[in-house]
Design a protein around this motif. Structure first.
Motif, PDB file in Angstrom:
ATOM      1  N   ILE A   1     -22.901 -17.095  11.010  1.00 49.04           N
ATOM      2  CA  ILE A   1     -21.862 -16.356  10.295  1.00 49.04           C
ATOM      3  C   ILE A   1     -20.938 -17.368   9.640  1.00 49.04           C
ATOM      4  O   ILE A   1     -20.337 -18.200  10.330  1.00 49.04           O
ATOM      5  N   ILE A   2     -20.846 -17.311   8.329  1.00 50.33           N
ATOM      6  CA  ILE A   2     -20.025 -18.262   7.575  1.00 50.33           C
ATOM      7  C   ILE A   2     -18.793 -17.537   7.052  1.00 50.33           C
ATOM      8  O   ILE A   2     -18.908 -16.534   6.336  1.00 50.33           O
ATOM      9  N   ALA A   3     -17.626 -18.035   7.440  1.00 53.30           N
ATOM     10  CA  ALA A   3     -16.360 -17.443   7.010  1.00 53.30           C
ATOM     11  C   ALA A   3     -15.820 -18.224   5.820  1.00 53.30           C
ATOM     12  O   ALA A   3     -15.777 -19.454   5.841  1.00 53.30           O
ATOM     13  N   SER A   4     -15.395 -17.511   4.786  1.00 56.52           N
ATOM     14  CA  SER A   4     -14.869 -18.176   3.598  1.00 56.52           C
ATOM     15  C   SER A   4     -13.700 -17.393   3.027  1.00 56.52           C
ATOM     16  O   SER A   4     -13.489 -16.221   3.353  1.00 56.52           O
ATOM     17  N   GLY A   5     -12.939 -18.072   2.174  1.00 54.49           N
ATOM     18  CA  GLY A   5     -11.828 -17.441   1.475  1.00 54.49           C
ATOM     19  C   GLY A   5     -11.929 -17.722  -0.007  1.00 54.49           C
ATOM     20  O   GLY A   5     -12.329 -18.817  -0.416  1.00 54.49           O
TER      21      GLY A   5
ATOM     22  N   ARG B   1     -22.808  -5.526  22.166  1.00 52.45           N
ATOM     23  CA  ARG B   1     -22.126  -5.217  20.910  1.00 52.45           C
ATOM     24  C   ARG B   1     -21.088  -6.298  20.633  1.00 52.45           C
ATOM     25  O   ARG B   1     -20.305  -6.659  21.510  1.00 52.45           O
ATOM     26  N   LYS B   2     -21.087  -6.795  19.405  1.00 54.45           N
ATOM     27  CA  LYS B   2     -20.170  -7.873  19.034  1.00 54.45           C
ATOM     28  C   LYS B   2     -19.488  -7.536  17.716  1.00 54.45           C
ATOM     29  O   LYS B   2     -20.106  -6.953  16.823  1.00 54.45           O
ATOM     30  N   ILE B   3     -18.228  -7.911  17.622  1.00 58.90           N
ATOM     31  CA  ILE B   3     -17.469  -7.753  16.385  1.00 58.90           C
ATOM     32  C   ILE B   3     -16.917  -9.116  15.992  1.00 58.90           C
ATOM     33  O   ILE B   3     -16.296  -9.796  16.810  1.00 58.90           O
ATOM     34  N   ILE B   4     -17.155  -9.512  14.757  1.00 54.81           N
ATOM     35  CA  ILE B   4     -16.580 -10.740  14.227  1.00 54.81           C
ATOM     36  C   ILE B   4     -15.549 -10.336  13.176  1.00 54.81           C
ATOM     37  O   ILE B   4     -15.873  -9.610  12.231  1.00 54.81           O
ATOM     38  N   LEU B   5     -14.331 -10.792  13.350  1.00 51.48           N
ATOM     39  CA  LEU B   5     -13.223 -10.407  12.477  1.00 51.48           C
ATOM     40  C   LEU B   5     -12.611 -11.650  11.849  1.00 51.48           C
ATOM     41  O   LEU B   5     -12.305 -12.618  12.547  1.00 51.48           O
ATOM     42  N   LEU B   6     -12.448 -11.623  10.537  1.00 47.73           N
ATOM     43  CA  LEU B   6     -11.790 -12.711   9.815  1.00 47.73           C
ATOM     44  C   LEU B   6     -10.523 -12.170   9.166  1.00 47.73           C
ATOM     45  O   LEU B   6     -10.570 -11.200   8.406  1.00 47.73           O
ATOM     46  N   LEU B   7      -9.392 -12.795   9.486  1.00 42.78           N
ATOM     47  CA  LEU B   7      -8.110 -12.436   8.888  1.00 42.78           C
ATOM     48  C   LEU B   7      -7.525 -13.668   8.211  1.00 42.78           C
ATOM     49  O   LEU B   7      -7.558 -14.767   8.772  1.00 42.78           O
ATOM     50  N   ILE B   8      -6.983 -13.490   7.012  1.00 42.92           N
ATOM     51  CA  ILE B   8      -6.297 -14.563   6.299  1.00 42.92           C
ATOM     52  C   ILE B   8      -4.839 -14.156   6.115  1.00 42.92           C
ATOM     53  O   ILE B   8      -4.548 -13.054   5.638  1.00 42.92           O
ATOM     54  N   TYR B   9      -3.932 -15.057   6.512  1.00 45.38           N
ATOM     55  CA  TYR B   9      -2.496 -14.815   6.442  1.00 45.38           C
ATOM     56  C   TYR B   9      -1.878 -15.661   5.334  1.00 45.38           C
ATOM     57  O   TYR B   9      -2.301 -16.802   5.104  1.00 45.38           O
ATOM     58  N   ASP B  10      -0.832 -15.124   4.683  1.00 40.85           N
ATOM     59  CA  ASP B  10      -0.127 -15.904   3.674  1.00 40.85           C
ATOM     60  C   ASP B  10       0.951 -16.764   4.327  1.00 40.85           C
ATOM     61  O   ASP B  10       1.050 -16.832   5.563  1.00 40.85           O
ATOM     62  N   GLU B  11       1.792 -17.408   3.506  1.00 41.08           N
ATOM     63  CA  GLU B  11       2.811 -18.315   4.039  1.00 41.08           C
ATOM     64  C   GLU B  11       3.880 -17.582   4.839  1.00 41.08           C
ATOM     65  O   GLU B  11       4.612 -18.194   5.625  1.00 41.08           O
TER      66      GLU B  11
ATOM     67  N   ILE C   1      -0.892 -10.512   6.732  1.00 38.51           N
ATOM     68  CA  ILE C   1      -2.336 -10.441   6.507  1.00 38.51           C
ATOM     69  C   ILE C   1      -2.603 -10.013   5.067  1.00 38.51           C
ATOM     70  O   ILE C   1      -2.148  -8.959   4.623  1.00 38.51           O
ATOM     71  N   ILE C   2      -3.349 -10.849   4.328  1.00 43.46           N
ATOM     72  CA  ILE C   2      -3.656 -10.520   2.935  1.00 43.46           C
ATOM     73  C   ILE C   2      -5.158 -10.419   2.680  1.00 43.46           C
ATOM     74  O   ILE C   2      -5.582  -9.869   1.666  1.00 43.46           O
TER      75      ILE C   2
END
Length: 242
Positions: free
Chosen positions: A29-33, A89-99, A103-104
């Motif tokens: 699983i590759i996480a990117s922004g 059962r598995k959940i992968i969650l990616l969250l990106i936060y601003d300054e 969460i954005i």
């Protein structure tokens, strides 16, 4: 305390993305922004793996890091490797936060692991109460339900999170908003805990290690959470009528 309804729009300026690759033995699983704007962004990401155990409990593991995402660029943030043959059962969650630690960007992938013929099946979950058009109208077609994100630093704050979350599960609250519990520096060496439903602050308090105080704060915070969610539902029903 008054509340202001604020919609959660994700992946508009910065998009979070989880790409999945299979090989014979593993799932990568590759996480990117992706920065969709013309301005460099100073951000923070958190990638969390939730695993449902046989006894019904859930364990989680977090990876997080601050990073700079140049304008109009995509960057690989991190990666995870899972065993291909795993029925849990598995959940992968990616969250990106601003300054401002808002969460954005978000993305999630679910490995159901309940198909005996093919335990590798996975899909992105959508809100079952939405029809296809409503789902398409979402910013990314993905709705996260029932998630409580913890960003605490001290034992009393972690105890608060555990008690709040235990009560949250016991009362079967299933928020369509992401709930965040943040511990922040306050006066001197003191810290305070903020409980947010989406972007709305529903409760905050200065940390005190007394167990009865922590229990009281957990009860009040959950009641404020439920009240806010009920108000949001009433507001949505009113909008639909008109």
């Amino acid at each position: 305390m008054g509340y202001t309804a604020q919609g959660q729009i994700y992946n508009k300026d910065v998009a979070a993305k989880l790409d999945v690759e299979f090989n014979d033995e593993f799932i990568n699983i590759i996480a990117s922004g992706l920065n969709k704007t013309s301005i460099d962004k100073s951000l923070r990401y958190v990638i969390t793996a939730f695993v449902l155990l046989e006894d019904g409990t859930t364990v989680k593991e977090d990876k997080e890091e601050r990073f700079v995402l140049p304008a109009a660029e995509k960057k690989v943030l991190n990666s995870l490797t899972l065993p291909r043959r795993d029925l849990r059962r598995k959940i992968i969650l990616l969250l990106i936060y601003d300054e401002n630690d808002k969460i954005i960007g978000k993305d999630r992938v679910v490995f159901y692991g309940d198909d005996k013929k093919d335990p590798d099946l996975f899909s992105f979950e959508q809100d079952p109460n939405k029809n296809q058009q409503e789902a398409m109208d979402e910013p990314d077609g993905i709705v996260l339900r029932g998630l409580v994100i913890e960003n605490t630093k001290t034992k009393p704050a972690r105890d608060f999170y555990r008690e709040y979350y235990a009560n949250y599960l016991a009362k079967k609250v299933n928020s369509e908003f992401i709930i965040t519990i943040d511990e922040l520096l306050a006066l001197g060496t003191n810290t305070k805990v903020e409980v947010k439903v989406g972007d709305a602050l529903v409760w905050q308090f200065f940390v005190n290690p007394r167990s009865d105080y922590i229990s009281d704060m957990a009860d009040i915070a959950l009641n404020r959470t439920i009240r806010y969610l009920q108000q949001q539902k009433r507001d949505q029903n009113t909008i639909r009528k008109y």
